[in-house]
Design a protein around this motif. Structure first.
Motif, PDB file in Angstrom:
ATOM      1  N   PRO A 116      -9.617  11.457  39.376  1.00 38.25           N
ATOM      2  CA  PRO A 116      -8.489  10.523  39.423  1.00 38.25           C
ATOM      3  C   PRO A 116      -8.516   9.546  40.609  1.00 38.25           C
ATOM      4  O   PRO A 116      -7.533   8.846  40.843  1.00 38.25           O
TER       5      PRO A 116
ATOM      6  N   GLY B 184      -9.317  10.032  44.071  1.00 41.44           N
ATOM      7  CA  GLY B 184      -9.061  10.448  45.457  1.00 41.44           C
ATOM      8  C   GLY B 184     -10.124   9.991  46.448  1.00 41.44           C
ATOM      9  O   GLY B 184      -9.801   9.433  47.499  1.00 41.44           O
TER      10      GLY B 184
ATOM     11  N   ALA C 258     -22.421   8.673  33.958  1.00 40.46           N
ATOM     12  CA  ALA C 258     -23.211   8.844  35.183  1.00 40.46           C
ATOM     13  C   ALA C 258     -24.602   9.424  34.934  1.00 40.46           C
ATOM     14  O   ALA C 258     -25.460   9.379  35.810  1.00 40.46           O
TER      15      ALA C 258
ATOM     16  N   ASP D 197     -19.506  13.120  42.867  1.00 44.29           N
ATOM     17  CA  ASP D 197     -18.579  14.261  42.848  1.00 44.29           C
ATOM     18  C   ASP D 197     -18.536  14.785  41.412  1.00 44.29           C
ATOM     19  O   ASP D 197     -17.666  14.420  40.637  1.00 44.29           O
TER      20      ASP D 197
END
Ligand code: SAM
Length: 427
Positions: A260, A262, A309, A326
């Motif tokens: 989301p 961060g 990705a 991530d």
């Protein structure tokens, strides 16, 4: 019928039948059912979820025909009843039994007698029931005692040994702190701490990241400070990984699994909102959420795009000063926020996922300029998805050097279980 228990029952039943997230399911049920005590509903739902396998361990000794043949409705009611009897001091025993039996009459009439019998039998025999501590097999013992699926129990016992695995499981069952990252584009940690203090909200500094605060209070996401974009919700481990990357004003950063958002936000903030952050994800809806929060935070250097990705974008090769990778993972570091993860079946202890993680790292490493840095991170506690992936990557990429790696632990630093590793592209 008690509206609070009914709300908890609907939430737990839906969780049993679907694979939804507990927080989303619970918030939906609270919104529709409007219980008089949402706090009671939360305690009951999270209590049952956190202790599910332990409750079943006891129930297995009380339900004559065994739990396997039991429908979800009576099974959920029995867990709720026993949980109230064992753990909820505010609930008198008679209320725990009577309210459960009332619900049985409505939701599974055919099992009312059995449920009544099991709960009363539990009241009589609770001191003499066998406890997990008496199990000889350590996987069985820890799995039942801490309510973790046997695959996770075995994984952690293998990787950490009995003492550390037990402490990790115990810490993962605690209520997590509510941590936020201060938006340094708009305020400072001290300024925000004082402002929140005036509203009666306590804010404590994190030992892991200097711009993360732990907040204690209610309605934290309804505060004007939140609406004004003075903070966003983030665990200290997550913030620390971006701090280790050291993004600077004017940098070009690519965040390949960004939602989301961060880590992209921390980057933009550390870059003083100058330069470019490219935030990718495979879900359109999630990209919209990143954009919405970026506006609230006053960030305008984030550019979102739909991107897988695992597949190389040739136009991006050697364009980034820094890359954040991530990756999706088993999430074993965040079970205290999402207890349902404790019961998810994962094949090969996460090895299939590790292949995907390595592929994402391999692909995203190509976006770095020479001399650039990449962070590989997960919110899990599993060597197979963490150190092993990095080791495999380094074996095949001699132009990369490991700068440092860190495994943060709920039973160590008190953060979520979070792994990150910083790599440099030498040439
Ligand atoms: C661990 S979360 C990222 C959290 C985020 N970096 C943050 O700090 O807020 C992983 C994200 O990867 C996304 N994802 C999963 N598979 C992907 C893929 N093949 N390509 C791009 N994103 C993917 C998921 O939708 C999810 O949002």
């Amino acid at each position: 019928m008690d509206i609070n228990r009914k709300t908890a029952y609907y939430t737990l039943l839906r969780m049993e039948k679907n694979t939804s997230y507990s927080n989303i399911e619970l918030n939906n049920q609270i919104r529709t059912m409007k219980p008089d005590s949402p706090a009671f509903v939360r305690d009951l739902v999270y209590g049952v979820l956190e202790n599910k396998l332990y409750l079943d361990y006891l129930l297995e000794q009380l339900v004559k025909r065994g739990l396997r043949k039991l429908d979800a409705e009576p099974h959920v009611l029995l867990r709720m009843g026993i949980y109230q009897l064992m753990f909820m001091d505010s609930v008198p025993d008679y209320a725990a039994v009577n309210e459960t039996v009332k619900m049985a009459k409505k939701f599974c009439f055919y099992q009312t007698k059995m449920i009544n019998g099991v709960l009363r039998n539990f009241q009589r025999s609770r001191e003499t029931l066998k406890q997990p501590i008496h199990e000889e097999d350590p996987v069985k013992r820890f799995s039942a005692a801490y309510s973790f699926d046997p695959w996770i129990t075995k994984l952690w016992l293998d990787q950490y040994g009995e003492e550390r695995a037990a402490s990790l499981m115990a810490a993962s069952n605690l209520v997590p702190p509510f941590t936020v990252r201060v938006n340094t584009l708009k305020t400072t940690p001290e300024e925000l701490r004082v402002r929140l203090g005036e509203r009666g909200i306590q804010a404590y500094y994190s030992q892991v990241s200097k711009n993360v605060l732990t907040l204690e209070g209610h309605g934290l996401l309804e505060l004007p400070e939140y609406t004004e974009g003075l903070f966003f919700v983030q665990d200290a481990g997550s913030a620390a990984s971006v701090e280790a990357l050291e993004p600077r004003p004017g940098d070009t950063v690519i965040d390949v699994c960004a939602a989301p958002g961060g880590k992209s936000f921390v980057c933009a903030e550390m870059m003083e909102n100058t330069g470019n952050v490219y935030s990718f994800d495979i879900y359109e809806k999630k990209l919209e959420a990143i954009e919405k929060h970026a506006r609230r935070l006053g960030i305008d250097i984030i550019h979102t795009a739909l991107n897988n990705a695992e597949e190389l974008r040739t136009d991006l090769v050697e364009t980034a000063d820094k890359v954040i990778c991530d990756v999706p993972c088993t999430g074993l570091g965040v079970v205290r926020r999402k207890p349902e993860i404790k019961y998810r079946k994962v094949k090969n202890e996460g090895r299939d996922l590790a292949k995907k993680q390595l592929q994402i790292l391999q692909t995203s490493s190509k976006y770095l300029k020479k001399g650039g840095y990449i962070i590989y991170s997960t919110c899990t506690v599993n060597k197979i998805e963490n150190a092993d992936v990095v080791e495999n990557f380094l074996k095949n990429n001699s132009n990369f050097r490991l700068i440092h790696s860190r495994q943060l632990m709920p039973n160590g630093e008190g953060t979520d279980g979070f792994y990150y590793c910083k790599l440099k592209k030498k040439y």
